[in-house]
Design a protein around this motif. Structure first.
Motif, PDB file in Angstrom:
ATOM      1  N   CYS A 153      75.435 -25.689 -16.377  1.00 28.24           N
ATOM      2  CA  CYS A 153      77.107 -25.025 -15.339  1.00 28.24           C
ATOM      3  C   CYS A 153      76.928 -24.237 -14.358  1.00 28.24           C
ATOM      4  O   CYS A 153      76.446 -23.139 -13.664  1.00 28.24           O
ATOM      5  CB  CYS A 153      77.023 -23.584 -16.639  1.00 28.24           C
ATOM      6  SG  CYS A 153      79.150 -23.415 -16.455  1.00 28.24           S
ATOM      7  N   VAL A 181      83.138 -31.917 -12.090  1.00 28.07           N
ATOM      8  CA  VAL A 181      84.412 -30.933 -12.989  1.00 28.07           C
ATOM      9  C   VAL A 181      83.515 -29.897 -14.513  1.00 28.07           C
ATOM     10  O   VAL A 181      84.394 -29.197 -14.760  1.00 28.07           O
ATOM     11  CB  VAL A 181      85.327 -32.024 -13.635  1.00 28.07           C
ATOM     12  CG1 VAL A 181      86.579 -31.096 -13.938  1.00 28.07           C
ATOM     13  CG2 VAL A 181      85.906 -32.495 -12.491  1.00 28.07           C
ATOM     14  N   PHE A 182      82.767 -31.141 -15.371  1.00 25.41           N
ATOM     15  CA  PHE A 182      82.369 -30.537 -16.829  1.00 25.41           C
ATOM     16  C   PHE A 182      81.934 -29.658 -16.101  1.00 25.41           C
ATOM     17  O   PHE A 182      81.959 -28.242 -17.190  1.00 25.41           O
ATOM     18  CB  PHE A 182      82.083 -31.588 -17.607  1.00 25.41           C
ATOM     19  CG  PHE A 182      83.267 -32.847 -18.121  1.00 25.41           C
ATOM     20  CD1 PHE A 182      84.801 -32.487 -18.062  1.00 25.41           C
ATOM     21  CD2 PHE A 182      82.254 -33.715 -18.518  1.00 25.41           C
ATOM     22  CE1 PHE A 182      85.231 -33.356 -18.313  1.00 25.41           C
ATOM     23  CE2 PHE A 182      83.062 -34.443 -19.213  1.00 25.41           C
ATOM     24  CZ  PHE A 182      84.999 -34.532 -18.748  1.00 25.41           C
ATOM     25  N   ALA A 233      86.980 -30.124 -20.286  1.00 22.31           N
ATOM     26  CA  ALA A 233      86.414 -29.472 -20.225  1.00 22.31           C
ATOM     27  C   ALA A 233      86.809 -28.782 -20.832  1.00 22.31           C
ATOM     28  O   ALA A 233      86.076 -27.267 -22.074  1.00 22.31           O
ATOM     29  CB  ALA A 233      85.591 -28.741 -18.878  1.00 22.31           C
ATOM     30  N   ASP A 234      88.182 -27.993 -21.414  1.00 22.53           N
ATOM     31  CA  ASP A 234      88.121 -26.507 -21.256  1.00 22.53           C
ATOM     32  C   ASP A 234      88.423 -26.711 -22.658  1.00 22.53           C
ATOM     33  O   ASP A 234      87.875 -25.409 -23.333  1.00 22.53           O
ATOM     34  CB  ASP A 234      88.929 -25.872 -21.149  1.00 22.53           C
ATOM     35  CG  ASP A 234      89.569 -25.185 -19.470  1.00 22.53           C
ATOM     36  OD1 ASP A 234      88.326 -25.211 -18.720  1.00 22.53           O
ATOM     37  OD2 ASP A 234      90.676 -25.510 -18.890  1.00 22.53           O
ATOM     38  N   GLN A 236      81.879 -26.801 -14.221  1.00 23.82           N
ATOM     39  CA  GLN A 236      81.861 -25.686 -13.973  1.00 23.82           C
ATOM     40  C   GLN A 236      82.242 -25.163 -15.071  1.00 23.82           C
ATOM     41  O   GLN A 236      82.696 -23.771 -15.010  1.00 23.82           O
ATOM     42  CB  GLN A 236      83.608 -26.148 -13.387  1.00 23.82           C
ATOM     43  CG  GLN A 236      83.300 -26.993 -11.990  1.00 23.82           C
ATOM     44  CD  GLN A 236      84.608 -27.055 -11.014  1.00 23.82           C
ATOM     45  OE1 GLN A 236      85.706 -27.023 -11.107  1.00 23.82           O
ATOM     46  NE2 GLN A 236      85.079 -27.818 -10.206  1.00 23.82           N
ATOM     47  N   ARG A 237      82.428 -25.720 -16.639  1.00 18.43           N
ATOM     48  CA  ARG A 237      83.233 -25.330 -17.643  1.00 18.43           C
ATOM     49  C   ARG A 237      81.302 -25.389 -18.293  1.00 18.43           C
ATOM     50  O   ARG A 237      81.533 -24.125 -19.204  1.00 18.43           O
ATOM     51  CB  ARG A 237      83.939 -25.515 -18.215  1.00 18.43           C
ATOM     52  CG  ARG A 237      84.954 -25.821 -17.431  1.00 18.43           C
ATOM     53  CD  ARG A 237      85.750 -24.392 -17.364  1.00 18.43           C
ATOM     54  NE  ARG A 237      86.768 -24.365 -17.321  1.00 18.43           N
ATOM     55  CZ  ARG A 237      87.421 -24.551 -16.096  1.00 18.43           C
ATOM     56  NH1 ARG A 237      86.571 -24.633 -14.815  1.00 18.43           N
ATOM     57  NH2 ARG A 237      88.402 -24.957 -15.400  1.00 18.43           N
ATOM     58  N   GLU A 246      91.012 -34.996 -12.158  1.00 18.56           N
ATOM     59  CA  GLU A 246      90.412 -33.884 -12.117  1.00 18.56           C
ATOM     60  C   GLU A 246      91.084 -33.383 -12.874  1.00 18.56           C
ATOM     61  O   GLU A 246      90.642 -31.603 -13.652  1.00 18.56           O
ATOM     62  CB  GLU A 246      89.798 -33.126 -10.643  1.00 18.56           C
ATOM     63  CG  GLU A 246      89.232 -32.043 -10.368  1.00 18.56           C
ATOM     64  CD  GLU A 246      88.467 -31.409  -9.393  1.00 18.56           C
ATOM     65  OE1 GLU A 246      89.012 -29.838  -9.355  1.00 18.56           O
ATOM     66  OE2 GLU A 246      88.802 -31.899  -8.817  1.00 18.56           O
ATOM     67  N   ASN A 247      92.617 -32.527 -12.296  1.00 15.76           N
ATOM     68  CA  ASN A 247      93.178 -31.861 -14.136  1.00 15.76           C
ATOM     69  C   ASN A 247      92.896 -32.506 -15.419  1.00 15.76           C
ATOM     70  O   ASN A 247      92.741 -31.640 -16.213  1.00 15.76           O
ATOM     71  CB  ASN A 247      94.612 -32.089 -13.579  1.00 15.76           C
ATOM     72  CG  ASN A 247      95.491 -31.295 -14.847  1.00 15.76           C
ATOM     73  OD1 ASN A 247      96.282 -31.769 -15.887  1.00 15.76           O
ATOM     74  ND2 ASN A 247      96.359 -30.105 -14.180  1.00 15.76           N
ATOM     75  N   THR A 280      89.780 -31.222 -16.374  1.00 15.99           N
ATOM     76  CA  THR A 280      89.247 -30.092 -16.363  1.00 15.99           C
ATOM     77  C   THR A 280      89.925 -29.226 -17.836  1.00 15.99           C
ATOM     78  O   THR A 280      89.338 -28.362 -18.649  1.00 15.99           O
ATOM     79  CB  THR A 280      89.791 -28.976 -15.135  1.00 15.99           C
ATOM     80  OG1 THR A 280      89.829 -29.401 -14.216  1.00 15.99           O
ATOM     81  CG2 THR A 280      89.814 -27.595 -16.022  1.00 15.99           C
ATOM     82  N   ARG A 281      90.802 -29.901 -18.526  1.00 19.76           N
ATOM     83  CA  ARG A 281      91.786 -29.870 -19.452  1.00 19.76           C
ATOM     84  C   ARG A 281      90.350 -29.994 -20.685  1.00 19.76           C
ATOM     85  O   ARG A 281      90.395 -30.203 -21.918  1.00 19.76           O
ATOM     86  CB  ARG A 281      92.680 -30.130 -19.413  1.00 19.76           C
ATOM     87  CG  ARG A 281      93.921 -29.357 -18.689  1.00 19.76           C
ATOM     88  CD  ARG A 281      95.684 -30.238 -19.322  1.00 19.76           C
ATOM     89  NE  ARG A 281      95.523 -31.505 -18.408  1.00 19.76           N
ATOM     90  CZ  ARG A 281      96.111 -31.815 -19.190  1.00 19.76           C
ATOM     91  NH1 ARG A 281      95.588 -32.590 -20.623  1.00 19.76           N
ATOM     92  NH2 ARG A 281      96.132 -33.167 -19.202  1.00 19.76           N
TER      93      ARG A 281
END
Length: 297
Positions: A41, A79-80, A291-292, A82-83, A284-285, A288-289
């Protein structure tokens, strides 16, 4: 690359999470070598690590003809990361992995090997995110490796899951299926008719091998694996997210709706406006969602 077997994961003690990225070869329970990449991460780089992020890992299951090194998979991993920590791998018959693709059947063993690796690296929470064919695989894996040992589930196993921990150490804590089919043998769209030609015809398999760098098994399914729609009710109590684009050229919207209906209240549905199919269409948006949701679910 070093070759590490799943059995060694089960017999070893939990180690510290690896500080840097690494590439390795995993061994599936039916003896195939699967290439895999681990990336830590990146949240809180240069400062104290987020304990939630450090605890979690996301395992990405790519679509048919994809691989761990394809640009869309690498973008999702970036992207993942980042979380949470991320593991990517190539299904059998794809990329640098051995064997031949069974188009969603024995691939569940490849995913189980990747999940077991994540746990061997110290991650106590593992979320599987699958795209298209990978979406069908994460649904079956979620059913077969988290559900209680029912007779119905046992009859659908492609191979016998080892009794020494396969179900407990290779299970997913949450499941995300993106652009997944609800049922097998679907030919209702032109792209799916072309895909069936690639998979079922000798000439098509040559196109798959040399045009798409995907080696496809010529044998028909025997027995037919548990379908995605039949797998969904067995995933609970693990959280389940179904993501689908309203412009998907492969699977129309009745597929995600069937999956959510089969979950009987145990699944969340995101219908993405203007989105096409699988990892290539996930911006990417959206990533990111996802991943969150994966970290928080």
């Amino acid at each position: 690359m070093s070759s590490v077997s799943e059995s060694s994961f089960r017999s070893s003690s939990v180690c510290l999470i690896t500080p840097g990225a690494r590439r390795t070869t995993l061994r599936t329970d039916d003896g195939l070598s699967i290439e895999a990449v681990y990336e830590p991460c990146t949240a809180g780089a240069g400062s104290a690590a987020d304990p939630v992020a450090a605890d979690a890992a996301i395992v990405i299951a790519h679509g048919f003809t994809g691989s761990a090194d394809r640009p869309a998979v690498r973008r999702a991993a970036r992207v993942f990361a980042q979380r949470a920590a991320v593991i990517t791998f190539s299904f059998r018959g794809h990329g640098g992995s051995g064997g031949r693709s069974t188009v969603g059947d024995r691939e569940v063993l490849d995913l189980a090997a990747a999940v077991a690796w994540a746990r061997s690296l110290g991650h106590r929470r593992v979320v599987t995110v699958g795209f298209s064919m990978g979406g069908s695989v994460v649904l079956r894996h979620g059913a077969l490796y988290t559900a209680p040992d029912t007779a119905a589930a046992e009859e659908q196993l492609p191979l016998t899951v080892p009794a020494h921990g396969g179900r407990t150490e290779a299970h997913a804590d949450a499941v995300v299926a993106v652009s997944a089919p609800a049922r097998w043998y679907y030919r209702g769209t032109a792209p799916m008719r072309r895909l069936h030609w690639v998979v079922t015809r000798p000439t098509g398999r040559l196109v798959g091998r040399y045009g798409f760098r995907t080696r496809i098994d010529h044998n028909e399914w025997n027995p037919v694996p548990l379908s995605p729609v039949d797998a969904v009710p067995l995933i609970a109590p693990a959280p389940l997210l179904i993501v689908h684009g309203d412009k998907d050229p492969y699977f129309p919207l009745d597929h995600p709706r069937m999956l959510v209906d089969a979950a009987q209240g145990g699944a969340e549905l995101w219908l993405e406006r203007g989105m096409g199919h699988a990892e290539n269409a996930a911006d990417e948006n959206l990533l990111t969602r996802i991943a969150d949701w994966s970290v928080a679910a």
